[in-house]
Scaffold this active site. Structure first.
Site, PDB file in Angstrom:
ATOM      1  CB  THR A 136      -0.906  -0.015   1.260  1.00  0.00           C
ATOM      2  OG1 THR A 136      -1.504   1.262   1.421  1.00  0.00           O
ATOM      3  CG2 THR A 136      -0.107  -0.309   2.534  1.00  0.00           C
ATOM      4  CG  ASP A 137      -1.181   4.976  -0.983  1.00  0.00           C
ATOM      5  OD1 ASP A 137      -1.724   4.355  -0.037  1.00  0.00           O
ATOM      6  OD2 ASP A 137      -1.792   5.829  -1.665  1.00  0.00           O
ATOM      7  CD  GLU A 138      -3.437   3.636   4.486  1.00  0.00           C
ATOM      8  OE1 GLU A 138      -3.212   3.497   5.691  1.00  0.00           O
ATOM      9  OE2 GLU A 138      -4.579   3.688   4.005  1.00  0.00           O
ATOM     10  CE1 TYR A 162      -3.436  -2.604   5.733  1.00  0.00           C
ATOM     11  CE2 TYR A 162      -3.286  -0.258   5.243  1.00  0.00           C
ATOM     12  CZ  TYR A 162      -3.344  -1.579   4.814  1.00  0.00           C
ATOM     13  OH  TYR A 162      -3.297  -1.868   3.461  1.00  0.00           O
ATOM     14  CE  LYS A 166      -0.031  -4.616   3.058  1.00  0.00           C
ATOM     15  NZ  LYS A 166      -0.390  -5.938   2.478  1.00  0.00           N
TER      16      LYS A 166
HETATM   17  P1  NAD Z   1      -9.703  -7.301   2.218  1.00  0.00           P
HETATM   18  O1  NAD Z   1      -9.692  -6.995   3.671  1.00  0.00           O
HETATM   19  O2  NAD Z   1     -10.929  -7.026   1.423  1.00  0.00           O
HETATM   20  O3  NAD Z   1      -9.384  -8.872   1.997  1.00  0.00           O
HETATM   21  C1  NAD Z   1      -8.367  -9.536   2.686  1.00  0.00           C
HETATM   22  C2  NAD Z   1      -8.479 -11.024   2.367  1.00  0.00           C
HETATM   23  O4  NAD Z   1      -7.392 -11.699   3.031  1.00  0.00           O
HETATM   24  C3  NAD Z   1      -9.768 -11.678   2.855  1.00  0.00           C
HETATM   25  O5  NAD Z   1     -10.253 -12.573   1.897  1.00  0.00           O
HETATM   26  C4  NAD Z   1      -9.323 -12.421   4.118  1.00  0.00           C
HETATM   27  O6  NAD Z   1     -10.143 -13.548   4.409  1.00  0.00           O
HETATM   28  C5  NAD Z   1      -7.914 -12.825   3.733  1.00  0.00           C
HETATM   29  N1  NAD Z   1      -7.051 -13.049   4.895  1.00  0.00           N
HETATM   30  C6  NAD Z   1      -6.909 -12.259   5.999  1.00  0.00           C
HETATM   31  N2  NAD Z   1      -6.029 -12.808   6.852  1.00  0.00           N
HETATM   32  C7  NAD Z   1      -5.591 -13.958   6.277  1.00  0.00           C
HETATM   33  C8  NAD Z   1      -4.655 -14.949   6.658  1.00  0.00           C
HETATM   34  N3  NAD Z   1      -4.007 -14.880   7.835  1.00  0.00           N
HETATM   35  N4  NAD Z   1      -4.435 -15.991   5.824  1.00  0.00           N
HETATM   36  C9  NAD Z   1      -5.109 -16.083   4.656  1.00  0.00           C
HETATM   37  N5  NAD Z   1      -6.007 -15.172   4.242  1.00  0.00           N
HETATM   38  C10 NAD Z   1      -6.251 -14.124   5.036  1.00  0.00           C
HETATM   39  O7  NAD Z   1      -8.434  -6.583   1.620  1.00  0.00           O
HETATM   40  P2  NAD Z   1      -8.252  -5.837   0.213  1.00  0.00           P
HETATM   41  O8  NAD Z   1      -8.785  -4.472   0.316  1.00  0.00           O
HETATM   42  O9  NAD Z   1      -8.727  -6.736  -0.863  1.00  0.00           O
HETATM   43  O10 NAD Z   1      -6.660  -5.723   0.180  1.00  0.00           O
HETATM   44  C11 NAD Z   1      -5.868  -6.777  -0.354  1.00  0.00           C
HETATM   45  C12 NAD Z   1      -4.404  -6.409  -0.231  1.00  0.00           C
HETATM   46  O11 NAD Z   1      -4.143  -5.202  -0.928  1.00  0.00           O
HETATM   47  C13 NAD Z   1      -3.952  -6.141   1.220  1.00  0.00           C
HETATM   48  O12 NAD Z   1      -2.657  -6.673   1.369  1.00  0.00           O
HETATM   49  C14 NAD Z   1      -3.943  -4.628   1.327  1.00  0.00           C
HETATM   50  O13 NAD Z   1      -2.979  -4.202   2.272  1.00  0.00           O
HETATM   51  C15 NAD Z   1      -3.541  -4.245  -0.078  1.00  0.00           C
HETATM   52  N6  NAD Z   1      -4.027  -2.929  -0.546  1.00  0.00           N
HETATM   53  C16 NAD Z   1      -5.337  -2.592  -0.419  1.00  0.00           C
HETATM   54  C17 NAD Z   1      -5.789  -1.375  -0.932  1.00  0.00           C
HETATM   55  C18 NAD Z   1      -7.241  -0.964  -0.849  1.00  0.00           C
HETATM   56  O14 NAD Z   1      -7.559   0.181  -1.170  1.00  0.00           O
HETATM   57  N7  NAD Z   1      -8.156  -1.836  -0.459  1.00  0.00           N
HETATM   58  C19 NAD Z   1      -4.882  -0.503  -1.544  1.00  0.00           C
HETATM   59  C20 NAD Z   1      -3.527  -0.871  -1.630  1.00  0.00           C
HETATM   60  C21 NAD Z   1      -3.128  -2.108  -1.137  1.00  0.00           C
HETATM   61  O1  DAU Z   2      -4.157   3.978   0.508  1.00  0.00           O
HETATM   62  C1  DAU Z   2      -4.362   2.606   0.388  1.00  0.00           C
HETATM   63  C2  DAU Z   2      -5.215   2.138   1.537  1.00  0.00           C
HETATM   64  O2  DAU Z   2      -6.548   2.583   1.276  1.00  0.00           O
HETATM   65  C3  DAU Z   2      -5.210   0.622   1.728  1.00  0.00           C
HETATM   66  O3  DAU Z   2      -3.905   0.222   2.067  1.00  0.00           O
HETATM   67  C4  DAU Z   2      -6.181   0.203   2.832  1.00  0.00           C
HETATM   68  O4  DAU Z   2      -6.229  -1.209   2.925  1.00  0.00           O
HETATM   69  C5  DAU Z   2      -7.560   0.728   2.472  1.00  0.00           C
HETATM   70  O5  DAU Z   2      -8.471   0.423   3.502  1.00  0.00           O
HETATM   71  C6  DAU Z   2      -7.513   2.235   2.234  1.00  0.00           C
HETATM   72  O6  DAU Z   2      -7.224   2.933   3.482  1.00  0.00           O
HETATM   73  P1  DAU Z   2      -7.992   4.289   3.887  1.00  0.00           P
HETATM   74  O7  DAU Z   2      -7.935   4.424   5.353  1.00  0.00           O
HETATM   75  O8  DAU Z   2      -7.530   5.429   3.048  1.00  0.00           O
HETATM   76  O9  DAU Z   2      -9.479   3.888   3.382  1.00  0.00           O
HETATM   77  P2  DAU Z   2     -10.932   4.142   4.035  1.00  0.00           P
HETATM   78  O10 DAU Z   2     -11.928   3.772   2.984  1.00  0.00           O
HETATM   79  O11 DAU Z   2     -11.059   3.525   5.374  1.00  0.00           O
HETATM   80  O12 DAU Z   2     -10.951   5.718   4.208  1.00  0.00           O
HETATM   81  C7  DAU Z   2     -10.778   6.585   3.105  1.00  0.00           C
HETATM   82  C8  DAU Z   2     -10.799   8.008   3.644  1.00  0.00           C
HETATM   83  O13 DAU Z   2     -12.130   8.304   4.114  1.00  0.00           O
HETATM   84  C9  DAU Z   2      -9.886   8.222   4.824  1.00  0.00           C
HETATM   85  O14 DAU Z   2      -9.338   9.534   4.757  1.00  0.00           O
HETATM   86  C10 DAU Z   2     -10.812   8.120   6.054  1.00  0.00           C
HETATM   87  C11 DAU Z   2     -12.125   8.640   5.508  1.00  0.00           C
HETATM   88  N1  DAU Z   2     -13.348   8.031   6.096  1.00  0.00           N
HETATM   89  C12 DAU Z   2     -13.437   6.674   6.154  1.00  0.00           C
HETATM   90  C13 DAU Z   2     -14.539   6.076   6.695  1.00  0.00           C
HETATM   91  C14 DAU Z   2     -14.645   4.572   6.770  1.00  0.00           C
HETATM   92  C15 DAU Z   2     -14.373   8.844   6.541  1.00  0.00           C
HETATM   93  O15 DAU Z   2     -14.287  10.086   6.459  1.00  0.00           O
HETATM   94  N2  DAU Z   2     -15.493   8.250   7.073  1.00  0.00           N
HETATM   95  C16 DAU Z   2     -15.612   6.903   7.190  1.00  0.00           C
HETATM   96  O16 DAU Z   2     -16.650   6.422   7.708  1.00  0.00           O
END
Ligand code: NAD
Ligand code: DAU
Length: 360
Positions: A136-138, A162, A166
């Site tokens: 992730t970019d975080e 988180y 990561k």
């Molecule tokens: P998500 O939370 O929707 O899904 C996570 C999946 O991993 C689920 O299917 C869960 O059952 C599985 N999992 C969790 N713990 C596990 C374990 N110990 N063993 C096996 N499986 C397990 O997550 P996502 O949003 O699809 O993100 C996927 C990946 O991409 C993550 O590594 C996250 O850090 C990264 N990522 C997410 C975003 C985003 O915006 N969602 C952006 C950049 C990177």
């Molecule tokens: O940047 C990549 C990341 O993006 C991934 O690594 C994470 O897995 C993914 O969850 C996401 O993280 P964020 O914290 O940015 O996503 P979230 O959707 O939780 O929140 C997006 C923005 O909105 C953040 O600034 C917090 C804000 N927010 C979120 C929620 C859930 C609100 O203002 N209200 C809310 O209820």
């Protein structure tokens, strides 16, 4: 001859399920999906591929060295793509332990199993093998307005449990390449949105709350900025990184779509006003409610994705406008999936995270 295969971890989650579907549609290798099925893992997101002969599901934890080793020995994959993680920042604030267990220790155990498997391959097979770690970019921390976007050389400065977990996993992946020569690739991507996202994240949460006539909670002043990428474009980038990425390299992936949260929420409201006007005829924006901020809330993320574009030939196909419209439509058209997700566990989370957040 045995069929070529790859193992994907976390393929029942949001990005993983989109990746699995894209892989089955475009690639010939068999895909084995190893997932623990936490609250975020949902096999209903994979109903379109579950009976495809190129798709296999295994219920396991990436932290279970023996289970992962047995699967590697049985399936002989040419690559492992690691999506599995605890992914929600707010949950990491309420309970960081599971994030350390899966994201850090789990990735370590997975790397150990993969290293043992890879070390025993022939020289040719070792050369062809890939371990792709999805990050992730975080991990780069928070930008101020006007600061240059994150590049692959930006120092790590994670701010939440988180992102710290990561970041730790990224460092382990880097070390396994540097020390043991494991052919790794790490991708650091910005905020994804699109079909099958669990409605704890901003975009699906706002869509579903609006449709239910519930408040749309905006943390702080709503001016925190994220860079949004349509999930299908992220999946394409990962497939390209697998086939074209160089060993040991990191690739940043982003949408070049920086938006303040309040603007994202207003855009969703306007699309819903058009596609599914509220029974009350009031604009959905009237549901916006500013609430207490997320502790340690990063102000801004932005990605410089030039390396991915130059080396992988990757470019996003969707703009934010086209992607967000598709996404809203998908949630409107997939109420069965939504109903399956909005279960008891989800209600408990909503109470825990928002019950204590007074409107400001
Ligand atoms: P998500 O939370 O929707 O899904 C996570 C999946 O991993 C689920 O299917 C869960 O059952 C599985 N999992 C969790 N713990 C596990 C374990 N110990 N063993 C096996 N499986 C397990 O997550 P996502 O949003 O699809 O993100 C996927 C990946 O991409 C993550 O590594 C996250 O850090 C990264 N990522 C997410 C975003 C985003 O915006 N969602 C952006 C950049 C990177
Ligand atoms: O940047 C990549 C990341 O993006 C991934 O690594 C994470 O897995 C993914 O969850 C996401 O993280 P964020 O914290 O940015 O996503 P979230 O959707 O939780 O929140 C997006 C923005 O909105 C953040 O600034 C917090 C804000 N927010 C979120 C929620 C859930 C609100 O203002 N209200 C809310 O209820």
């Amino acid at each position: 001859m045995t069929q070529t295969s790859i193992i994907v971890t976390g393929g029942a989650g949001f990005i993983g399920a989109n990746f699995v579907q894209q892989w089955i549609a475009h690639e010939s290798a068999t895909l084995i999906n190893l997932d623990k099925l936490t609250y975020a893992g949902n096999l209903a997101s994979l109903s379109t591929v579950e009976s495809n002969p190129k798709y296999i599901f295994t219920h396991a934890d990436i932290g279970d060295f023996d289970a992962v080793s047995a699967l590697l020995a049985q399936r002989h994959p040419v690559a492992v793509v690691n999506f599995a993680a605890e992914s929600h920042v707010d949950r990491s604030i309420h309970g960081p332990g599971e994030f350390v267990r899966t994201n850090l220790v789990g990735t370590f155990q997975l790397l150990e199993a993969v290293r043992a498997y890879w070390s025993a391959l022939t020289v040719d097979a070792r050369q062809r093998f890939r371990f792709l770690h999805v990050s992730t970019d975080e991990v780069y921390g928070s930008l101020q307005p006007g600061e240059a976007p994150f590049t692959e050389r930006t120092p790590y400065a994670p701010n939440s449990p988180y992102s710290a977990s990561k970041a730790g996993s990224d460092h382990l992946v880097r070390a396994y390449h540097h020390t043991y020569g494991l052919p790794t690739i790490t991708t650091n991507c910005s905020n994804n949105y699109g079909p099958y996202q669990f409605p704890e994240k901003l975009i699906p949460l706002v869509i579903l709350n609006a449709l239910a006539g519930k408040p749309l909670p905006i943390y702080g002043d709503g001016l925190n900025v994220r860079d949004w990428l349509y999930v299908g474009d992220h999946c394409t980038a990962i497939r390209l990184a697998l086939s074209r990425g160089r060993h040991g390299e990191v690739y940043n992936i982003g949408g070049n779509n920086e938006r303040a949260n309040i603007d994202v929420v207003r855009t969703i409201c306007r699309i819903l006003d058009e596609l599914r006007p509220a029974a009350s005829r009031k604009p959905y924006e009237s549901l916006i409610s500013f609430v207490a901020d997320r502790p340690g809330h990063d102000r801004r993320y932005a990605i410089d994705a030039r390396k991915s574009s130059d080396e992988l030939g990757w470019r996003p196909a969707e703009t934010f406008e086209s992607g967000i419209r598709k996404t809203v439509r998908w949630y409107l058209d997939n109420q069965d999936w939504v109903q399956g997700v909005v279960s008891g566990e989800y209600r408990k989370w909503m109470e825990k995270n928002y019950g204590v957040r007074e409107a400001t």
